[in-house]
Design an enzyme around this catalytic site. Structure first.
Site, PDB file in Angstrom:
ATOM      1  N   ARG A  92       0.708  -1.258   0.479  1.00 35.48           N
ATOM      2  CA  ARG A  92       0.380  -0.457   0.004  1.00 35.48           C
ATOM      3  C   ARG A  92       0.772   1.132   0.451  1.00 35.48           C
ATOM      4  O   ARG A  92       0.869   1.946  -0.485  1.00 35.48           O
ATOM      5  CB  ARG A  92      -0.876  -0.404   1.400  1.00 35.48           C
ATOM      6  CG  ARG A  92      -1.767  -0.693   1.136  1.00 35.48           C
ATOM      7  CD  ARG A  92      -2.853  -0.733   2.713  1.00 35.48           C
ATOM      8  NE  ARG A  92      -4.390   0.570   2.476  1.00 35.48           N
ATOM      9  CZ  ARG A  92      -4.015   1.203   3.415  1.00 35.48           C
ATOM     10  NH1 ARG A  92      -3.722   1.038   5.084  1.00 35.48           N
ATOM     11  NH2 ARG A  92      -5.100   2.400   2.745  1.00 35.48           N
ATOM     12  N   ALA A 159      10.917 -20.488  20.633  1.00 35.09           N
ATOM     13  CA  ALA A 159      11.357 -21.841  20.510  1.00 35.09           C
ATOM     14  C   ALA A 159      10.227 -22.508  20.407  1.00 35.09           C
ATOM     15  O   ALA A 159      10.626 -23.393  19.591  1.00 35.09           O
ATOM     16  CB  ALA A 159      12.405 -22.167  21.181  1.00 35.09           C
ATOM     17  N   ARG A 169       6.771 -27.519   7.918  1.00 32.33           N
ATOM     18  CA  ARG A 169       7.278 -26.585   7.197  1.00 32.33           C
ATOM     19  C   ARG A 169       8.464 -27.544   6.678  1.00 32.33           C
ATOM     20  O   ARG A 169       8.785 -27.000   5.768  1.00 32.33           O
ATOM     21  CB  ARG A 169       7.087 -25.645   7.076  1.00 32.33           C
ATOM     22  CG  ARG A 169       5.822 -24.376   8.052  1.00 32.33           C
ATOM     23  CD  ARG A 169       5.105 -24.784   6.858  1.00 32.33           C
ATOM     24  NE  ARG A 169       3.535 -24.388   6.752  1.00 32.33           N
ATOM     25  CZ  ARG A 169       2.398 -23.512   6.383  1.00 32.33           C
ATOM     26  NH1 ARG A 169       1.981 -24.493   4.974  1.00 32.33           N
ATOM     27  NH2 ARG A 169       1.439 -22.826   6.414  1.00 32.33           N
TER      28      ARG A 169
HETATM   29  C1  LIG Z   1       1.202 -29.394   4.185  1.00 33.94           C
HETATM   30  C2  LIG Z   1       0.069 -27.743   4.203  1.00 33.94           C
HETATM   31  C3  LIG Z   1      -1.056 -27.406   3.574  1.00 33.94           C
HETATM   32  C4  LIG Z   1      -2.437 -26.876   4.719  1.00 33.94           C
HETATM   33  N1  LIG Z   1      -3.247 -26.490   3.334  1.00 33.94           N
HETATM   34  C5  LIG Z   1      -3.893 -25.450   4.024  1.00 33.94           C
HETATM   35  C6  LIG Z   1      -5.402 -25.351   2.968  1.00 33.94           C
HETATM   36  O1  LIG Z   1      -5.138 -25.819   2.033  1.00 33.94           O
HETATM   37  N2  LIG Z   1      -5.987 -24.516   3.361  1.00 33.94           N
HETATM   38  C7  LIG Z   1      -5.775 -23.614   4.640  1.00 33.94           C
HETATM   39  O2  LIG Z   1      -6.408 -22.758   5.028  1.00 33.94           O
HETATM   40  N3  LIG Z   1      -4.359 -23.635   5.232  1.00 33.94           N
HETATM   41  C8  LIG Z   1      -3.819 -24.474   4.662  1.00 33.94           C
HETATM   42  N4  LIG Z   1      -2.115 -25.174   5.586  1.00 33.94           N
HETATM   43  C9  LIG Z   1      -2.124 -23.923   7.344  1.00 33.94           C
HETATM   44  C10 LIG Z   1      -2.960 -25.037   8.269  1.00 33.94           C
HETATM   45  O3  LIG Z   1      -4.257 -25.026   8.371  1.00 33.94           O
HETATM   46  C11 LIG Z   1      -2.466 -24.335   9.439  1.00 33.94           C
HETATM   47  O4  LIG Z   1      -3.424 -23.030   9.558  1.00 33.94           O
HETATM   48  C12 LIG Z   1      -1.108 -23.246   9.516  1.00 33.94           C
HETATM   49  O5  LIG Z   1      -0.220 -24.332   9.276  1.00 33.94           O
HETATM   50  C13 LIG Z   1      -1.204 -23.083  11.228  1.00 33.94           C
HETATM   51  O6  LIG Z   1      -1.193 -23.690  11.773  1.00 33.94           O
HETATM   52  P1  LIG Z   1      -1.621 -24.050  13.673  1.00 33.94           P
HETATM   53  O7  LIG Z   1      -2.466 -24.172  13.250  1.00 33.94           O
HETATM   54  O8  LIG Z   1      -0.657 -25.822  13.589  1.00 33.94           O
HETATM   55  O9  LIG Z   1      -0.903 -23.879  14.029  1.00 33.94           O
HETATM   56  P2  LIG Z   1       0.093 -21.868  14.770  1.00 33.94           P
HETATM   57  O10 LIG Z   1      -0.715 -20.682  13.170  1.00 33.94           O
HETATM   58  O11 LIG Z   1       1.115 -21.541  13.780  1.00 33.94           O
HETATM   59  O12 LIG Z   1      -0.457 -22.153  16.233  1.00 33.94           O
HETATM   60  C14 LIG Z   1       0.125 -23.363  17.092  1.00 33.94           C
HETATM   61  C15 LIG Z   1      -0.471 -23.720  17.133  1.00 33.94           C
HETATM   62  O13 LIG Z   1      -1.169 -22.822  18.605  1.00 33.94           O
HETATM   63  C16 LIG Z   1      -2.706 -23.218  18.763  1.00 33.94           C
HETATM   64  N5  LIG Z   1      -2.950 -22.108  18.527  1.00 33.94           N
HETATM   65  C17 LIG Z   1      -3.322 -21.198  17.511  1.00 33.94           C
HETATM   66  N6  LIG Z   1      -4.468 -20.328  17.247  1.00 33.94           N
HETATM   67  C18 LIG Z   1      -5.509 -21.491  17.840  1.00 33.94           C
HETATM   68  C19 LIG Z   1      -6.916 -20.951  18.780  1.00 33.94           C
HETATM   69  N7  LIG Z   1      -7.337 -20.115  17.824  1.00 33.94           N
HETATM   70  N8  LIG Z   1      -7.112 -22.191  19.295  1.00 33.94           N
HETATM   71  C20 LIG Z   1      -6.719 -23.201  19.515  1.00 33.94           C
HETATM   72  N9  LIG Z   1      -5.319 -23.675  19.446  1.00 33.94           N
HETATM   73  C21 LIG Z   1      -4.799 -22.285  18.574  1.00 33.94           C
HETATM   74  C22 LIG Z   1      -2.442 -24.942  17.987  1.00 33.94           C
HETATM   75  O14 LIG Z   1      -1.931 -25.981  19.142  1.00 33.94           O
HETATM   76  C23 LIG Z   1      -1.354 -24.188  17.858  1.00 33.94           C
HETATM   77  O15 LIG Z   1      -0.941 -25.603  16.952  1.00 33.94           O
HETATM   78  C24 LIG Z   1      -1.997 -25.921   5.133  1.00 33.94           C
HETATM   79  C25 LIG Z   1      -1.015 -26.044   5.761  1.00 33.94           C
HETATM   80  C26 LIG Z   1       0.316 -26.988   5.349  1.00 33.94           C
HETATM   81  C27 LIG Z   1       1.456 -27.686   6.712  1.00 33.94           C
END
Ligand SMILES: Cc1cc2nc3c(=O)[nH]c(=O)nc-3n(C[C@H](O)[C@H](O)[C@H](O)COP(=O)(O)OP(=O)(O)OC[C@H]3O[C@@H](n4cnc5c(N)ncnc54)[C@H](O)[C@@H]3O)c2cc1C
Length: 230
Positions: A92, A159, A169
């Site tokens: 932006r 960490a 990833r």
């Molecule tokens: C190979 C791959 C393919 C993917 N494909 C898609 C796709 O097609 N479409 C799509 O939309 N996304 C996709 N994603 C994204 C995925 O769904 C997650 O949004 C992203 O990997 C973030 O991971 P996370 O939610 O584990 O962790 P982070 O956001 O990194 O959070 C870390 C941890 O904190 C906790 N946490 C964080 N926020 C909350 C909350 N609000 N409530 C409860 N616990 C929480 C959970 O335990 C979580 O595992 C993909 C990811 C990967 C790795």
């Protein structure tokens, strides 16, 4: 090309985590513990935290990275990880008078399609410049820019989240560009915190099997293991 530099981090990150972990079971405070803990004790404590799943002390060590040369496709995947802080160059506020973009190797490998790819991106960028020159604000002109556009950002992660994000990833089922990004993040962490750096690995190395539907071949899937045993 993905560029990652660790620009700041919690001083003595592994000792900080270990001292925090010991506070819960020690008669003395963290300032004393941080002085007394040997590197062996630090490693042992970190081993125990990770193997037992008591991961919250890992949140006391944070790492801040400068990240450049990634596409907007990849930065979009990156910022889905919510337990982190990000500051990204704005399309932006910054009018892009120079335009760099990523070309995936699969496209470079196909000569004729690669030429069309570059042509299409160049055309989009030319239109962007034409719109800027016509007084259209950068925030609107950018709608024509592709996901290939290079971006730069600063990311801070603790960490615990680094271990989690790398488990997803560094898996070869993730897309190549974000895998490359986290390989570089891991290399940067290893320079200053080798014990923690060793924990930055794809989930299969911790599980001992692949929990995806199809394995990349490093480990068999749970179903493949069950099939062999029955
Ligand atoms: C190979 C791959 C393919 C993917 N494909 C898609 C796709 O097609 N479409 C799509 O939309 N996304 C996709 N994603 C994204 C995925 O769904 C997650 O949004 C992203 O990997 C973030 O991971 P996370 O939610 O584990 O962790 P982070 O956001 O990194 O959070 C870390 C941890 O904190 C906790 N946490 C964080 N926020 C909350 C909350 N609000 N409530 C409860 N616990 C929480 C959970 O335990 C979580 O595992 C993909 C990811 C990967 C790795």
């Amino acid at each position: 090309m993905v560029y990652v530099a660790l620009i700041s981090y919690t001083p003595d990150p592994e000792r900080t985590i270990a001292a925090a972990a010991r506070v819960s079971t020690s008669a003395v405070g963290a300032s004393e513990l941080v002085e007394k803990l040997t590197q062996e004790a630090v490693n042992r404590l970190i081993d125990r935290l990770i193997s037992s799943g008591h991961l919250s002390p890992l949140e006391h060590a944070s790492f801040t990275f400068a990240i450049e040369g990634i596409s907007r496709v990849t930065s979009h995947q990156l910022v889905r990880h919510r337990m982190a802080s990000y500051t990204q160059q704005s399309q932006r506020y910054v009018s892009l008078r120079e335009f760099n973009y990523i070309t995936p190797a699969t496209i470079s490998a196909k000569g004729e399609l690669e030429a069309k790819y570059h042509q299409t991106v160049d055309d989009a960028y030319r239109l962007y410049l034409e719109m800027l020159d016509a007084g259209i604000p950068a925030e609107d002109a950018r709608y024509v820019l592709p996901g290939a556009a290079e971006t730069r950002l600063v990311m801070t992660m603790n960490a615990r989240e680094l271990i989690h994000v790398c488990s997803l990833r560094l898996c070869l089922k993730a897309q190549w560009e974000i895998v490359e990004l986290f390989e570089k993040v891991k290399a940067e962490v290893e320079k200053v915190a080798p014990r923690l750096g060793a924990e930055l690995k794809a989930k299969c190395y911790r599980l001992g099997y692949c929990d995806e539907a199809e394995s990349c071949g490093i480990f068999p899937t749970a179903a493949e293991i069950a099939g062999k045993e029955s």
